[in-house]
Design an enzyme around this catalytic site. Structure first.
Site, PDB file in Angstrom:
ATOM      1  CB  ALA A 181     -20.407 -10.929 -10.438  1.00  0.00           C
ATOM      2  N   GLY A 182     -17.528  -9.042 -11.610  1.00  0.00           N
ATOM      3  CA  GLY A 182     -16.552  -8.066 -11.122  1.00  0.00           C
ATOM      4  C   GLY A 182     -15.981  -7.314 -12.303  1.00  0.00           C
ATOM      5  N   GLY A 183     -14.901  -6.619 -12.091  1.00  0.00           N
ATOM      6  CA  GLY A 183     -14.371  -5.792 -13.175  1.00  0.00           C
ATOM      7  C   GLY A 183     -13.267  -6.441 -13.986  1.00  0.00           C
ATOM      8  CE1 TYR A 184      -8.344  -8.092 -11.518  1.00  0.00           C
ATOM      9  CE2 TYR A 184     -10.316  -7.728 -10.203  1.00  0.00           C
ATOM     10  CZ  TYR A 184      -8.952  -7.624 -10.365  1.00  0.00           C
ATOM     11  OH  TYR A 184      -8.188  -7.044  -9.396  1.00  0.00           O
ATOM     12  CD  GLU A 193      -2.690  -1.440  -0.041  1.00  0.00           C
ATOM     13  OE1 GLU A 193      -2.889  -0.490  -0.818  1.00  0.00           O
ATOM     14  OE2 GLU A 193      -3.089  -2.605  -0.295  1.00  0.00           O
TER      15      GLU A 193
END
Ligand SMILES: [Zn+2]
Length: 695
Positions: free
Chosen positions: A615-618, A481
């Site tokens: 169901a995701g952004g991939y 991070e």
């Protein structure tokens, strides 16, 4: 127009360092509605603009929307770190309005015309800077991909597809959730729990209580196993009872694949609609559409990456599996082959035997203050910056939150950041992430606004007598991070929409973060951030060796599994239906036969649970994980090649890294940025070498 109440509303009049000490959910609705109205008024004016220029169109448009998105970002942030019913209600109330405003801007045909005019002017006589041109191009692309260029019948069809895709995606994940929720494996015989840790027993007894067995206890049962990852994964790793491992494994790979919760027709429909949508927008396939927002130059480049990595992993993976079988057989395993539900179990046993170190033993070497000092010292050494604690100089949302300033070596302020380190299960979302409150921005009056980042972790709490003692994965997470934050804070781009982490291609975003993780496995760096909390002793050589070995344990089979997932995703979005099959299951089987060292079960239906892509952004982007890992390892290798013990070389390489990868952000194409740092395109060799898979 700001009324007296608005002018004191901390989500309306947002200070440079937001007034977290005064923000309440009650402020959200008034502030956001006011921002919306003001933004809407400017957007309407800009739609009528006669001669679009950067200063006349793009800059005012950004500045009109900025307060709205900034306030919305703060609401989202507080929802993640100080969750309460009131914040959730405020968020849910406003979300639809934010979404429609975003669509209204992206789909405005008048704004789109203005963008095209600006592009045409710039093409005739170049007047935009490189970053401005990239921002304009991604704005045009977003508008086009939101359907702005379509009219009449195709436009209607496009909108209908968008609606249906959203519904399908929600249904897909709801089915999956419901399927997981509906499944229970009841265990009543304590002997069946052989091998499982006591924490697992306690959680499974609790799950039994909640499912109508009020008398369940951790010691006596009954226990209820589910398909939730925190239940399933330890069960497959530790349960000695092979029959129950098999039962749970089979349930897991067939979830959401039958009855009312069957996802198979949904996923076929999703793939068909994505193909149709890409066609309406003028792309040959959905993968082409997806790759417009990525660093990878094309499908072939992704295929090539997969082929290179797979070639290096195949033989070691077979060797690892043969070794595992031999180990299992010499420890009482009587079959001739390991079944899919045996791998996790036996690899845990082998790992324990080879590399075991107790987490508690290791944690004592990573007191949080020491780790932070080591991280900051490394950043100073690599990038010539200073990080100074500045607690109390900025309002915070929780007393545990720290505040730091980042300065250049000569004392020039560069940025600041918040760090919210500890776990707060009741109010804070799990996991770790980085976000921004401010981005580097040259304001219209010429003043420079410096970036402000936020790092959120969920690490072990301190006790009254001891600082937080970090698990090793918490240390690497903090580095990860902080790597994102460095890219945000050390940017030199002054166009906010392309500065720091903004406008960086999806598959390149994890370069700066994973790059920092590499340092956790470097001997001298690790020495600098560890010290025994009681004795002050350095990390023993033997423990370091185990950390390194454990990192690469079974790296080859893991790599092949990731390549398998990425390839199935790409095949389904780039060449389907096609040579590999006429249904998604056939494609999956063909890819598995090519890449996986162990065949899938005939009844395997894992696609019905592949929510990353359905169901995701991939979608057509799962490969991004590996792509970024290759970049990060190759960037780290530049330091190895320069000589990790040669301080002058490290500083020079660090400076070059800072001036390219950290500085240029989303203002330059990531391939160009990478080549500016490395003087050549990325290569997979370093990743393979670090994973112990070279040659
Ligand atoms: Zn990340």
């Amino acid at each position: 127009m700001s009324t007296p109440t608005l002018s004191t509303n901390p989500l309306y009049a947002i200070s440079y360092l937001p007034a977290f000490d005064r923000m309440t959910p009650e402020h959200a609705e008034t502030a956001l509605r006011a921002h919306l109205a003001e933004a809407e008024a400017v957007v309407a004016q800009l739609e009528e603009l006669a001669t679009p220029t950067w200063q006349g169109l793009m800059d005012p448009l950004y500045r009109a929307c900025y307060p709205l998105y900034s306030a919305w970002g703060l609401v989202g942030h507080l929802l993640s770190v100080m969750n309460s019913d009131a914040w959730r209600k405020a968020h849910d109330l406003l979300q639809p309005e934010l979404v429609s405003f975003g669509l209204r801007v992206a789909q405005s045909p008048r704004l789109y015309q203005r963008y095209l005019e600006l592009r045409a002017t710039d093409r005739a006589t170049p007047l935009l800077t490189g970053p401005q041109r990239r921002i304009l191009e991604s704005t045009i692309r977003s508008a086009e991909q939101a359907g702005v260029g379509l009219s009449g019948e195709p436009r209607q069809r496009f909108n209908a597809i968008q609606q249906e895709l959203a519904t399908l995606s929600t249904a897909f994940s709801n089915h999956l959730l419901d399927a997981v929720k509906a499944y229970s494996l009841w265990i009543r015989d304590p002997a069946d729990l052989d091998g499982l840790p006591s924490a697992w027993r306690a959680a499974a007894a609790q799950a039994a209580k909640e499912a109508g067995e009020p008398a369940a206890t951790a010691e006596q049962g009954p226990w209820r196993a589910t398909l939730d990852a925190p239940v399933l994964v330890p069960f497959l790793k530790h349960a000695r009872c092979r029959r129950l491992r098999e039962e749970l494994y089979r349930a897991h790979v067939t979830r959401a694949s039958s009855g009312e919760l069957d996802n198979s027709s949904l996923l076929e429909r999703t793939l068909a609609l994505r193909r149709e949508m890409a066609g309406l927008l003028g792309y040959p396939t959905y993968a082409h559409l997806s790759l417009t927002r990525k660093m990878a130059p094309g499908i072939e480049a992704v295929d090539q990456l997969t082929a290179d990595l797979a070639a290096a992993a195949q033989a070691p993976a077979r060797r690892d599996n043969a070794e595992l079988l031999a180990f299992a057989r010499s420890n009482g395993f009587a079959e001739s082959e390991l079944a899919p539900w045996d791998y996790a179990f036996w690899s845990e046993r082998l790992r324990e035997q080879r590399y075991a170190y107790s987490e508690e033993e290791l944690r004592a070497y990573f007191p949080f203050p020491r780790v932070l000092d080591g991280l900051f010292a490394l950043s100073e050494r690599l990038f010539g910056i200073r990080v100074q604690a500045a607690d109390g100089e900025a309002p915070v949302w929780h007393p545990d939150v720290r505040f730091f300033r980042v300065l250049a070596n000569d004392g020039t302020p560069l940025a600041s950041f918040y760090l919210d380190p500890y776990s707060r299960p009741a109010t804070k979302r799990g996991g770790a992430w980085m976000n921004e409150f401010r981005t580097r921005d040259r304001l219209p009056d010429g003043a420079l606004r410096l970036p402000v980042a936020v790092l959120v972790c969920n690490q072990t709490l301190p006790t009254p007598t001891q600082p937080s003692l970090m698990r090793f994965d918490e240390v690497t997470t903090l580095f990860h991070e902080f790597g994102h934050s460095l890219q945000h804070m050390l940017t030199t781009v002054e166009e906010p929409e392309a500065s720091g982490i903004n406008n960086v291609e999806w598959d390149a975003v994890e370069l700066a973060s994973q790059f920092m993780e590499n340092w956790c496995y470097e001997r001298a760096t690790l020495q600098g951030l560890s010290q025994h909390v009681e004795t002050g002793a350095a990390l023993p050589e033997e423990l370091f060796a185990r950390i390194l070995a454990a990192k690469n344990y079974r790296a080859a089979p893991d790599l092949l599994r990731q390549l398998f997932l990425g390839t199935v995703d790409m095949e389904l979005h780039a060449r389907y239906p096609g040579a590999l099959g006429a249904d998604a299951e056939a494609v999956k089987r063909a890819v598995a036969a090519r890449l996986l060292p162990v065949p899938l079960l005939p009844e395997d239906r894992f696609l019905c649970g592949f929510s990353h892509i359905f169901a995701g952004g991939y979608a057509a982007g799962y490969y991004s994980y590996k792509w970024a890992e290759v970049l990060a390892a190759d960037a780290f290798a530049a330091f190895e090649e320069a000589g990790l013990h040669d301080e002058a070389a490290v500083a020079a390489t660090g400076r070059r890294y800072r001036d390219t990868i950290l500085a240029l952000g989303g203002g330059t194409h990531p391939m160009e940025v990478f080549q500016a740092f490395r003087s050549r395109p990325p290569q997979v060799a370093a990743l393979l070498r670090h994973a112990g898979l070279a040659g």
